[in-house]
Design a protein around this motif. Structure first.
Motif, PDB file in Angstrom:
ATOM      1  N   VAL A  52       0.860  -1.196   0.000  1.00  0.00           N
ATOM      2  CA  VAL A  52       0.000   0.000   0.000  1.00  0.00           C
ATOM      3  C   VAL A  52       0.893   1.241   0.000  1.00  0.00           C
ATOM      4  O   VAL A  52       2.005   1.213   0.548  1.00  0.00           O
ATOM      5  N   PRO A  53       0.418   2.358  -0.575  1.00  0.00           N
ATOM      6  CA  PRO A  53       1.285   3.532  -0.677  1.00  0.00           C
ATOM      7  C   PRO A  53       1.428   4.321   0.636  1.00  0.00           C
ATOM      8  O   PRO A  53       2.516   4.806   0.947  1.00  0.00           O
ATOM      9  N   TYR A  54       0.341   4.436   1.410  1.00  0.00           N
ATOM     10  CA  TYR A  54       0.387   5.263   2.631  1.00  0.00           C
ATOM     11  C   TYR A  54      -0.331   4.557   3.773  1.00  0.00           C
ATOM     12  O   TYR A  54      -1.443   4.045   3.585  1.00  0.00           O
ATOM     13  N   LEU A  55       0.312   4.585   4.917  1.00  0.00           N
ATOM     14  CA  LEU A  55      -0.266   3.930   6.100  1.00  0.00           C
ATOM     15  C   LEU A  55       0.161   4.713   7.341  1.00  0.00           C
ATOM     16  O   LEU A  55       1.310   5.128   7.444  1.00  0.00           O
ATOM     17  N   SER A  56      -0.784   4.929   8.245  1.00  0.00           N
ATOM     18  CA  SER A  56      -0.472   5.590   9.519  1.00  0.00           C
ATOM     19  C   SER A  56      -0.709   4.617  10.659  1.00  0.00           C
ATOM     20  O   SER A  56      -1.792   4.017  10.752  1.00  0.00           O
ATOM     21  N   LEU A  57       0.279   4.504  11.517  1.00  0.00           N
ATOM     22  CA  LEU A  57       0.146   3.610  12.672  1.00  0.00           C
ATOM     23  C   LEU A  57      -0.735   4.231  13.744  1.00  0.00           C
ATOM     24  O   LEU A  57      -0.733   5.462  13.920  1.00  0.00           O
ATOM     25  N   PHE A  58      -1.436   3.381  14.477  1.00  0.00           N
ATOM     26  CA  PHE A  58      -2.284   3.818  15.593  1.00  0.00           C
ATOM     27  C   PHE A  58      -2.065   2.906  16.788  1.00  0.00           C
ATOM     28  O   PHE A  58      -1.478   1.830  16.654  1.00  0.00           O
ATOM     29  N   HIS A 159      -9.400  -7.719  10.170  1.00  0.00           N
ATOM     30  CA  HIS A 159      -9.040  -9.142  10.050  1.00  0.00           C
ATOM     31  C   HIS A 159      -8.224  -9.425   8.800  1.00  0.00           C
ATOM     32  O   HIS A 159      -7.896 -10.586   8.543  1.00  0.00           O
ATOM     33  N   ALA A 160      -7.963  -8.421   7.980  1.00  0.00           N
ATOM     34  CA  ALA A 160      -7.514  -8.698   6.606  1.00  0.00           C
ATOM     35  C   ALA A 160      -6.037  -8.391   6.365  1.00  0.00           C
ATOM     36  O   ALA A 160      -5.643  -8.099   5.239  1.00  0.00           O
ATOM     37  N   PHE A 161      -5.219  -8.505   7.392  1.00  0.00           N
ATOM     38  CA  PHE A 161      -3.786  -8.256   7.240  1.00  0.00           C
ATOM     39  C   PHE A 161      -3.197  -9.193   6.180  1.00  0.00           C
ATOM     40  O   PHE A 161      -3.304 -10.423   6.293  1.00  0.00           O
ATOM     41  N   GLY A 162      -2.592  -8.613   5.159  1.00  0.00           N
ATOM     42  CA  GLY A 162      -1.892  -9.419   4.144  1.00  0.00           C
ATOM     43  C   GLY A 162      -2.791 -10.077   3.107  1.00  0.00           C
ATOM     44  O   GLY A 162      -2.295 -10.805   2.250  1.00  0.00           O
ATOM     45  N   VAL A 163      -4.101  -9.820   3.173  1.00  0.00           N
ATOM     46  CA  VAL A 163      -5.012 -10.463   2.209  1.00  0.00           C
ATOM     47  C   VAL A 163      -4.903  -9.763   0.855  1.00  0.00           C
ATOM     48  O   VAL A 163      -4.889  -8.536   0.777  1.00  0.00           O
ATOM     49  N   GLU A 164      -4.787 -10.575  -0.182  1.00  0.00           N
ATOM     50  CA  GLU A 164      -4.660 -10.016  -1.537  1.00  0.00           C
ATOM     51  C   GLU A 164      -5.666 -10.676  -2.468  1.00  0.00           C
ATOM     52  O   GLU A 164      -5.987 -11.853  -2.306  1.00  0.00           O
ATOM     53  N   VAL A 165      -6.117  -9.892  -3.443  1.00  0.00           N
ATOM     54  CA  VAL A 165      -6.992 -10.433  -4.488  1.00  0.00           C
ATOM     55  C   VAL A 165      -6.275 -10.238  -5.816  1.00  0.00           C
ATOM     56  O   VAL A 165      -5.955  -9.098  -6.175  1.00  0.00           O
ATOM     57  N   ASN A 166      -6.008 -11.315  -6.507  1.00  0.00           N
ATOM     58  CA  ASN A 166      -5.249 -11.276  -7.768  1.00  0.00           C
ATOM     59  C   ASN A 166      -3.957 -10.458  -7.627  1.00  0.00           C
ATOM     60  O   ASN A 166      -3.652  -9.600  -8.464  1.00  0.00           O
ATOM     61  N   GLY A 167      -3.255 -10.668  -6.540  1.00  0.00           N
ATOM     62  CA  GLY A 167      -1.965 -10.021  -6.317  1.00  0.00           C
ATOM     63  C   GLY A 167      -2.037  -8.582  -5.825  1.00  0.00           C
ATOM     64  O   GLY A 167      -1.013  -7.950  -5.574  1.00  0.00           O
ATOM     65  N   GLU A 168      -3.252  -8.045  -5.665  1.00  0.00           N
ATOM     66  CA  GLU A 168      -3.427  -6.653  -5.185  1.00  0.00           C
ATOM     67  C   GLU A 168      -3.906  -6.681  -3.743  1.00  0.00           C
ATOM     68  O   GLU A 168      -4.808  -7.464  -3.399  1.00  0.00           O
ATOM     69  N   SER A 169      -3.378  -5.771  -2.934  1.00  0.00           N
ATOM     70  CA  SER A 169      -3.826  -5.715  -1.541  1.00  0.00           C
ATOM     71  C   SER A 169      -5.299  -5.343  -1.470  1.00  0.00           C
ATOM     72  O   SER A 169      -5.753  -4.408  -2.123  1.00  0.00           O
ATOM     73  N   ILE A 170      -6.023  -6.041  -0.628  1.00  0.00           N
ATOM     74  CA  ILE A 170      -7.440  -5.721  -0.386  1.00  0.00           C
ATOM     75  C   ILE A 170      -7.564  -4.342   0.289  1.00  0.00           C
ATOM     76  O   ILE A 170      -8.604  -3.694   0.226  1.00  0.00           O
ATOM     77  N   LEU A 171      -6.474  -3.902   0.913  1.00  0.00           N
ATOM     78  CA  LEU A 171      -6.497  -2.634   1.656  1.00  0.00           C
ATOM     79  C   LEU A 171      -6.583  -1.424   0.733  1.00  0.00           C
ATOM     80  O   LEU A 171      -6.794  -0.305   1.187  1.00  0.00           O
ATOM     81  N   LYS A 172      -6.392  -1.659  -0.571  1.00  0.00           N
ATOM     82  CA  LYS A 172      -6.462  -0.536  -1.518  1.00  0.00           C
ATOM     83  C   LYS A 172      -7.900  -0.199  -1.895  1.00  0.00           C
ATOM     84  O   LYS A 172      -8.150   0.837  -2.509  1.00  0.00           O
TER      85      LYS A 172
END
Ligand code: T4K
Length: 369
Positions: A52-58, A159-172
């Protein structure tokens, strides 16, 4: 009965020696929090790992939900799922937003996109779906609806840490996605979480909001909150990041063992892998059909507890049944028949890296009996 309880999960832990070395560095530097070196390094490494391009920790997985709603200035009504951990809906309540519950899809346990449009009103400003158990929502259909009605989408991806769909992060998917790094999650920083966004400007705004709204020593740009992760947890997170792939591999083997062992047990069903998806095996839910199985979900749940197997009924009761929400029109059981049925039939079985093969066999035998 075994003396040693087997819980639904057991946390991923770095080696104490490695952690001690990091603690020594922290003691040396005396920077404990407020965007220290480990914090910055963990944000970078997580962006790489999660693609993912940008992430902020909490400091946990609840604050990013609350801050995402603030960052996007969400008001009025938000469409969400009743089948989640309470934090999802609580984040709306804390922002003075009315949750509108929509029923779930029986295959994925995620919000059913086919039912979203009927719940939209002039007050609706956003959709907050959850990738429950790490199973991806139908992000394409949800985005189509959001675009059609001009709504924002915030995914609770706890719950979706590291989950990808067709090689793309679900987080996008969506405008933003949130993660939880709680001790019980696939990847943990003891307590922790993150907010994923698409551009630098938004990341800046999120970082102001998680630090009281400070945009400099004397400038406040918004009524922010304190959501910062400290150096000790960031260091812990850096070490766990090196271990998480192996842990997911082991979880996959456990899921396969459960599936193989339970496939012929009448009245017990479970979820399958989805095509093109890199799953994280964060939970292993089974669903009990009392008529076919000959025992109710709760009877099986307590039978397992008698054997010192502490599965969990995630997610029972439904969020919509709690006193804060049950008065809402959308919380009625008639509106949520599938979620109600699934919530009354689910047990999440123990799944974690250190779970031994013979104990998995024992759990399968207890359920199979
Ligand atoms: N959105 C979603 C969809 C979520 O699932 C969650 C959290 C959030 C948002 C909010 O994220 P956070 O603010 O929590 O980061 C747990 C967790 O506390 C919670 O993080 C999680 N979801 C929820 C699904 O589960 P409990 O009350 O079931 O946890 P607890 O303490 O009973 O732990 C379960 C078992 O795990 C214990 O029986 C033993 C084992 N365990 C637990 C801990 C804490 C350990 O072995 N070591 C530990 O340190 O809520």
């Amino acid at each position: 009965m075994s003396d040693k309880p087997i819980y639904v999960t057991s946390p991923l832990l770095p080696s104490l020696d490695d952690f001690t070395a990091y603690l020594e560095e922290i003691w040396e530097k005396k920077i404990l929090t407020n965007n220290g070196d480990f914090h910055q390094q963990l944000e970078k490494e997580l962006c790489n790992y999660l693609k993912v391009p940008y992430l902020s920790l909490f400091t946990n997985g609840t604050l990013p939900l609350m801050v995402a709603l603030q960052a996007l200035r969400i008001t009025g009504e938000v469409i969400t799922t009743p089948y989640s951990f309470v934090a999802t809906t609580h984040s709306l309540w804390w922002n003075g937003i009315k949750p509108i519950f929509v029923d779930i899809d029986p295959e994925t346990c995620n919000i059913d996109p086919a039912k979203i449009e009927a719940a939209i009103t002039p007050q609706t400003t956003a959709i907050m779906p959850v990738h429950v158990y790490g199973k991806p929502c139908d992000t394409i259909r949800i985005q189509e609806i959001a675009d059609k009605y001009g709504l924002r989408v915030i995914y609770d991806a706890a719950h979706a840490f590291g989950v990808e769909v067709n090689g793309e992060s679900i987080l996008k998917a969506g405008d933003m996605a949130t993660l939880s790094f709680h001790a019980t999650k696939v990847y943990n920083t003891i307590e922790g979480g993150a907010l994923v966004c698409h551009d630098e400007q938004t990341k800046k705004r999120i970082d102001y909001l998680k630090n009281f709204g400070f945009a400099g020593e004397t400038t406040i740009v918004a009524p922010g909150i304190n959501g910062k992760m400290d150096e000790i947890r960031s260091a812990f997170g850096l070490l766990n990041l090196k271990l998480v792939d192996k842990a997911i591999e082991r979880r996959k083997e456990i899921a396969q063992q459960y599936r193989e062992g339970l496939k012929n047990t009448s009245g017990i069903t479970f979820m399958h892998d989805m095509l093109g998806v890199r799953h994280n095996y964060s939970y292993f839910p089974i669903f009990v059909d009392a008529d076919q199985y000959g025992m109710t979900r709760d009877e099986l749940y307590f039978k397992m507890r008698d054997e010192n197997i502490w599965g969990r009924r995630y997610f029972y009761p439904l969020i919509s049944t709690f006193s804060s929400y049950k008065g809402l029109k959308s919380a009625s059981q008639d509106n949520l028949p599938i979620a109600t049925k699934i919530s009354n039939s689910v047990i999440c079985l123990p799944i974690y890296e250190g779970l031994e093969t013979e104990n998995i066999e024992r759990i399968i035998n207890i359920i199979g009996k």
